[in-house]
Design a protein around this motif. Sequence first.
Motif, PDB file in Angstrom:
ATOM      1  N   UNK A 184      -6.897  13.349  19.725  1.00  0.00           N
ATOM      2  CA  UNK A 184      -5.756  14.091  19.188  1.00  0.00           C
ATOM      3  C   UNK A 184      -4.608  13.144  18.855  1.00  0.00           C
ATOM      4  N   UNK A 185      -4.019  13.383  17.696  1.00  0.00           N
ATOM      5  CA  UNK A 185      -2.859  12.589  17.293  1.00  0.00           C
ATOM      6  C   UNK A 185      -2.120  13.315  16.169  1.00  0.00           C
ATOM      7  N   UNK A 186      -0.921  12.843  15.874  1.00  0.00           N
ATOM      8  CA  UNK A 186      -0.139  13.396  14.765  1.00  0.00           C
ATOM      9  C   UNK A 186      -0.818  13.015  13.460  1.00  0.00           C
ATOM     10  N   UNK A 187      -1.288  14.003  12.731  1.00  0.00           N
ATOM     11  CA  UNK A 187      -2.138  13.758  11.564  1.00  0.00           C
ATOM     12  C   UNK A 187      -1.482  14.288  10.293  1.00  0.00           C
ATOM     13  N   UNK A 188      -1.409  13.480   9.234  1.00  0.00           N
ATOM     14  CA  UNK A 188      -0.929  13.975   7.938  1.00  0.00           C
ATOM     15  C   UNK A 188      -2.031  14.771   7.247  1.00  0.00           C
ATOM     16  N   UNK A 189      -1.872  16.072   7.188  1.00  0.00           N
ATOM     17  CA  UNK A 189      -2.916  16.923   6.611  1.00  0.00           C
ATOM     18  C   UNK A 189      -3.151  16.630   5.138  1.00  0.00           C
ATOM     19  N   UNK A 190      -2.095  16.288   4.401  1.00  0.00           N
ATOM     20  CA  UNK A 190      -2.244  16.024   2.973  1.00  0.00           C
ATOM     21  C   UNK A 190      -3.141  14.817   2.724  1.00  0.00           C
ATOM     22  N   UNK A 191      -3.065  13.816   3.610  1.00  0.00           N
ATOM     23  CA  UNK A 191      -3.940  12.651   3.455  1.00  0.00           C
ATOM     24  C   UNK A 191      -5.396  12.999   3.769  1.00  0.00           C
ATOM     25  N   UNK A 192      -5.597  13.840   4.791  1.00  0.00           N
ATOM     26  CA  UNK A 192      -6.964  14.277   5.118  1.00  0.00           C
ATOM     27  C   UNK A 192      -7.558  15.053   3.948  1.00  0.00           C
ATOM     28  N   UNK A 193      -6.752  15.909   3.327  1.00  0.00           N
ATOM     29  CA  UNK A 193      -7.231  16.701   2.178  1.00  0.00           C
ATOM     30  C   UNK A 193      -7.616  15.779   1.023  1.00  0.00           C
ATOM     31  N   UNK A 194      -6.810  14.774   0.762  1.00  0.00           N
ATOM     32  CA  UNK A 194      -7.120  13.841  -0.325  1.00  0.00           C
ATOM     33  C   UNK A 194      -8.441  13.119  -0.080  1.00  0.00           C
ATOM     34  N   UNK A 195      -8.675  12.692   1.160  1.00  0.00           N
ATOM     35  CA  UNK A 195      -9.933  12.012   1.476  1.00  0.00           C
ATOM     36  C   UNK A 195     -11.126  12.945   1.269  1.00  0.00           C
ATOM     37  N   UNK A 196     -10.965  14.189   1.646  1.00  0.00           N
ATOM     38  CA  UNK A 196     -12.049  15.162   1.457  1.00  0.00           C
ATOM     39  C   UNK A 196     -12.306  15.393  -0.029  1.00  0.00           C
ATOM     40  N   UNK A 197     -11.244  15.498  -0.805  1.00  0.00           N
ATOM     41  CA  UNK A 197     -11.413  15.721  -2.244  1.00  0.00           C
ATOM     42  C   UNK A 197     -12.044  14.505  -2.928  1.00  0.00           C
ATOM     43  N   UNK A 198     -11.732  13.319  -2.456  1.00  0.00           N
ATOM     44  CA  UNK A 198     -12.363  12.116  -3.026  1.00  0.00           C
ATOM     45  C   UNK A 198     -13.869  12.152  -2.778  1.00  0.00           C
ATOM     46  N   UNK A 199     -14.263  12.616  -1.590  1.00  0.00           N
ATOM     47  CA  UNK A 199     -15.689  12.714  -1.280  1.00  0.00           C
ATOM     48  C   UNK A 199     -16.388  13.744  -2.160  1.00  0.00           C
ATOM     49  N   UNK A 200     -15.646  14.763  -2.626  1.00  0.00           N
ATOM     50  CA  UNK A 200     -16.230  15.809  -3.471  1.00  0.00           C
ATOM     51  C   UNK A 200     -15.842  15.638  -4.938  1.00  0.00           C
ATOM     52  N   UNK A 201     -15.314  14.486  -5.299  1.00  0.00           N
ATOM     53  CA  UNK A 201     -14.809  14.278  -6.660  1.00  0.00           C
ATOM     54  C   UNK A 201     -15.880  14.511  -7.713  1.00  0.00           C
ATOM     55  N   UNK A 202     -17.079  13.963  -7.484  1.00  0.00           N
ATOM     56  CA  UNK A 202     -18.139  14.076  -8.476  1.00  0.00           C
ATOM     57  C   UNK A 202     -18.527  15.545  -8.715  1.00  0.00           C
ATOM     58  N   UNK A 203     -18.619  16.321  -7.631  1.00  0.00           N
ATOM     59  CA  UNK A 203     -18.965  17.737  -7.775  1.00  0.00           C
ATOM     60  C   UNK A 203     -17.853  18.517  -8.463  1.00  0.00           C
ATOM     61  N   UNK A 204     -16.602  18.191  -8.156  1.00  0.00           N
ATOM     62  CA  UNK A 204     -15.484  18.875  -8.808  1.00  0.00           C
ATOM     63  C   UNK A 204     -15.498  18.631 -10.311  1.00  0.00           C
ATOM     64  N   UNK A 205     -15.774  17.393 -10.718  1.00  0.00           N
ATOM     65  CA  UNK A 205     -15.826  17.064 -12.145  1.00  0.00           C
ATOM     66  C   UNK A 205     -16.999  17.778 -12.806  1.00  0.00           C
ATOM     67  N   UNK A 206     -18.147  17.787 -12.149  1.00  0.00           N
ATOM     68  CA  UNK A 206     -19.348  18.382 -12.727  1.00  0.00           C
ATOM     69  C   UNK A 206     -19.187  19.881 -12.935  1.00  0.00           C
ATOM     70  N   UNK A 207     -18.514  20.551 -12.021  1.00  0.00           N
ATOM     71  CA  UNK A 207     -18.410  22.017 -12.094  1.00  0.00           C
ATOM     72  C   UNK A 207     -17.026  22.483 -12.522  1.00  0.00           C
TER      73      UNK A 207
END
Length: 368
Positions: free
Chosen positions: A200-223
């Motif tokens: 547990x730690x103080x976490x920037x949620x916006x940065x976590x969201x960006x990392x998740x979206x980068x992992x799904x970037x190819x699928x987002x572009x395709x669809x």
Amino acid sequence: MRVLPVVLFLRDRLIYVLSGFLMISTGVCLMLLENARYLGWMDTSTIYYFVVAAAFFLILGLVVDYIRQREYYNQLKNAIERSDELHVEAIVQSAVTKEQQLVARLLEQQMSAYLNKLGAYRRQQELHNHFVLQWVHHMKTPLSVIDLLLQVTAKQLPSSEKEQQELAFSLHEEADRMSRGLEMLLHTARLEKFEMDLHLKKTPLHDVIRDVLIAHKRLCIRHNVIPQIHGEAWTETDEKWMTVVLNQIVSNAIKYSKNKKGLKKLIFLLDQSTDTGSKLSITDEGSGIAPHDIPRIFDPFFTGENGRSAEESTGMGLYLAKQVCSKLGHELSVSSELGVGTTITITFHPHGIHLLLGSKANKDMHAL
């Protein structure tokens, strides 16, 4: 309704009490008959003394027996009221009569056999979980190699060979699906040992969201899914487990949006509040959820109408997300309109982490 130990004691000895009063009544009747036969043979006060003395000794015997067994009844009632704990050892210490000692001995032997079987089951379950984790790790390695080879192949193919590129991309997507399935299996197996894999730690949620979206970037572009992040928020949570939750939510959003034509938005709305905690709302423009399916979407293996139409649906994604959020002290809720889209809201309560830490400390104390 709480029944006093003395009431239970008297209920168990009701036959003895009735037998005692029957014997006293019989004695009184015999005295009266003898007195009637031999007039003046016995004074009436003697009969009264006999009744009082017999009743006194009967009550005295019951009182002594109750005092002798009172602790046993109290321990037994406490053990029943606190049924989530084991109190066999207390009952064993309080048993007085031979019958109670035999019952306590039986309970002790049954508890010992139960604990032995439970220990064997736990060892078997740990062995099974260890095998699953090892198997997932072994499968992830060849999948990573396949993914790398597909990326190299897609770059080397000429742009004119669209069919080959499309085939390579489809293979890459299938490899991603297999990888996500293995990740889900891995994290589901780890839920049982959740507290051991927690940071547990103080976490920037916006940065976590960006990392998740980068992992799904190819699928987002395709669809044709366009993600948008509005706002920023920091909260006390586990970054890795929150990534697992967001991966499930984003994967579902893409999966149930890809069959819609045109551009689809995937909006992340972050609300930072120091009083009530942070809040994250994720809204997609997918197929939505039928109203009668919403109460069951967090049940394991439940797919619903949309899930049955999607062959890759396992019914475990939202279950896993809900379990992780609950264990982290976060609240996960869903609202949806069929054919329009779905909004998933995660509320990060400021007291949730403290409850989690308290629960973890209690488990550590029990382990010691």
